[in-house]
Design an enzyme around this catalytic site. Structure first.
Site, PDB file in Angstrom:
ATOM      1  N   ALA A 222       0.504  -1.086   0.144  1.00  0.00           N
ATOM      2  CA  ALA A 222       0.253  -0.339   0.227  1.00  0.00           C
ATOM      3  C   ALA A 222       1.109   1.583  -0.155  1.00  0.00           C
ATOM      4  O   ALA A 222       1.898   1.215  -0.735  1.00  0.00           O
ATOM      5  CB  ALA A 222      -0.998  -0.075   1.537  1.00  0.00           C
ATOM      6  N   CYS A 223       0.257   2.502   0.798  1.00  0.00           N
ATOM      7  CA  CYS A 223       0.790   3.433   1.100  1.00  0.00           C
ATOM      8  C   CYS A 223       0.953   3.692  -1.071  1.00  0.00           C
ATOM      9  O   CYS A 223      -0.146   3.070  -2.093  1.00  0.00           O
ATOM     10  CB  CYS A 223       1.706   3.743   0.745  1.00  0.00           C
ATOM     11  N   SER A 224      -0.217   5.066  -1.154  1.00  0.00           N
ATOM     12  CA  SER A 224      -0.453   5.846  -2.800  1.00  0.00           C
ATOM     13  C   SER A 224       0.221   7.650  -3.102  1.00  0.00           C
ATOM     14  O   SER A 224       0.919   7.904  -1.710  1.00  0.00           O
ATOM     15  CB  SER A 224      -1.870   6.336  -2.464  1.00  0.00           C
TER      16      SER A 224
ATOM     17  N   ARG B 135      -5.448   2.456  -0.466  1.00  0.00           N
ATOM     18  CA  ARG B 135      -4.597   1.755  -0.490  1.00  0.00           C
ATOM     19  C   ARG B 135      -3.873   2.944   1.375  1.00  0.00           C
ATOM     20  O   ARG B 135      -2.297   2.594   1.613  1.00  0.00           O
ATOM     21  CB  ARG B 135      -3.367   3.061  -1.518  1.00  0.00           C
TER      22      ARG B 135
ATOM     23  N   GLY C 121      -0.443   9.482   0.192  1.00  0.00           N
ATOM     24  CA  GLY C 121      -1.002   8.128   1.631  1.00  0.00           C
ATOM     25  C   GLY C 121      -0.224   7.303   2.059  1.00  0.00           C
ATOM     26  O   GLY C 121       0.331   6.109   1.335  1.00  0.00           O
TER      27      GLY C 121
END
Length: 381
Positions: free
Chosen positions: A15-17, A44, A190
């Protein structure tokens, strides 16, 4: 699904955006569309970090460095940190304006006191021989490492970082980016923290001068990278692996004045087997880079967007373990973790493609050039 099996899949490490939008013509726009794009990647993150970098937002102070500071702790600690930081800043710089960074009443977790200062260097003694940028870097490092509860998290000209603990759409609304600011280049992040704590200073972007970084992934070489950078005067104080990317970019691009193509080959170099198959000249160059800058190799899966005044850069690790999509529409250039987030704000695109691992994709105000364009995927309107 059993409880044991649920626990095994409870952590989404991919994840992470990350997202970037730039007008190649230099047209300025608010943060509204960028917030919307990040909201489309809500899944995310987990609400433990979000942030934005925006360029061209302070035209009235374009000739001054814009310092964004956060003062953490309880109210007493914040006041003391602000007093000590201002004592240092007003002694080291000519401050032409300062004020609290405006924010709304959107509910966010434990916000610190946030202040901004517009200033220019006031050099004395041995400092007069330093360039303005080097002088600023040294002062930023001093504040962040020597003054408790005070952190300079943005220090470039005509740009600023806005970040905190929350989902990116919450942080964007908190700073009123959709109403108060217009920039020609925006990046956003994010966060889904893996190995670092969630706090306001640890949210992305990370920056030094006008260079900012947003990052999806994990830098497993952090210890070696940090050691190399701290041997050269940097101090990693923000408790996250991504901080080394920002300082490595400053070292290589500003202090060592290396072209972007070489910087990419240092951070995400080809493997030795590939180097051995290159022609003699290229083999000598890549061998020298790997030997001289070996401690700056970024090991682990990553996708990053590096922004600077006038340009935006996308780069993944050499085997592309984190997603990155590039798209264009008219004079707009986008880099994102997901194509869907781009289409959320620009349903029709002129082109969209995925860059090769380890090869930078760059957009510049004066024009655009891409690496790996032969792999571009045409899109019908």
């Amino acid at each position: 699904m059993s409880v044991r099996r649920q626990k095994l899949y409870s952590k989404e490490i991919s994840a992470c955006s990350i997202f970037g939008a730039m007008s190649r013509a230099g047209e300025r726009f608010t943060g509204e569309r960028v917030i919307q794009a990040m909201a489309g990647m809500h899944h995310r993150g987990n609400g433990l970090g979000g942030g934005f970098a925006a360029y061209g937002i302070y035209p009235e102070f374009r000739d001054y460095y814009a310092f964004h500071l956060m003062f953490t702790g309880d109210s007493r600690a914040q006041r003391e940190a602000k007093r000590r930081a201002e004592e240092f800043l007003f002694r080291s710089f000519d401050v032409v304006h300062d004020e609290e960074i405006p924010h709304s009443d959107v509910c966010v977790r434990d916000p610190p006191l946030l202040w901004r200062y517009f200033l220019s260097p006031s050099k004395h003694g041995e400092d007069v021989h330093l360039s303005d940028d080097e002088y600023v870097v040294r002062k930023v490092i001093h504040v962040n490492s020597a003054i408790d509860n005070a952190y300079i998290f943005s220090s470039g000209k005509n740009m600023g970082c806005f970040k905190g603990v929350g989902y990116p759409e919450e942080i964007g609304r908190y700073f009123m980016l959709e109403r108060l600011y217009r920039g020609y280049l925006w990046t956003a992040h994010g966060r889904f923290p893996t190995n670092s704590q969630a706090w306001w200073g640890g949210a992305h972007p990370f920056g030094l001068l006008d260079t900012t970084v947003v990052h999806n992934g994990e830098i497993s070489s952090y210890g070696t990278n940090r050691w190399y950078l701290e041997m050269r005067g940097y101090k990693c104080t923000l408790h996250t692996d991504t901080e080394v990317l920002a300082y490595a970019a400053d070292l290589l691009m500003r202090r060592h004045d290396l072209p972007l193509e070489l910087v990419a080959k240092i951070l995400a170099p080809p493997v030795w087997d590939s180097i051995d198959r290159m022609d003699a000249a290229e083999r000598r160059l890549l061998t020298a880079l790997r030997r001289v800058y070996a401690p700056l190799l970024m090991n682990g899966p990553f996708a990053v967007i590096v922004a600077q005044s006038g340009r935006m850069i996308g780069l993944t690790d050499r085997i592309r373990l984190r997603p990155l999509t590039v798209a264009t529409r008219g004079d707009m250039f986008y880099i994102s973790s997901e194509e869907a987030s781009v289409r959320r704000i620009s349903p029709t695109l002129d082109s969209v493609w995925s860059p090769r691992g380890g090869e930078p994709v760059v957009c510049e105000l004066e024009g655009m050039f891409e690496r790996g364009l032969e792999h571009e995927i045409a899109v019908t309107a």
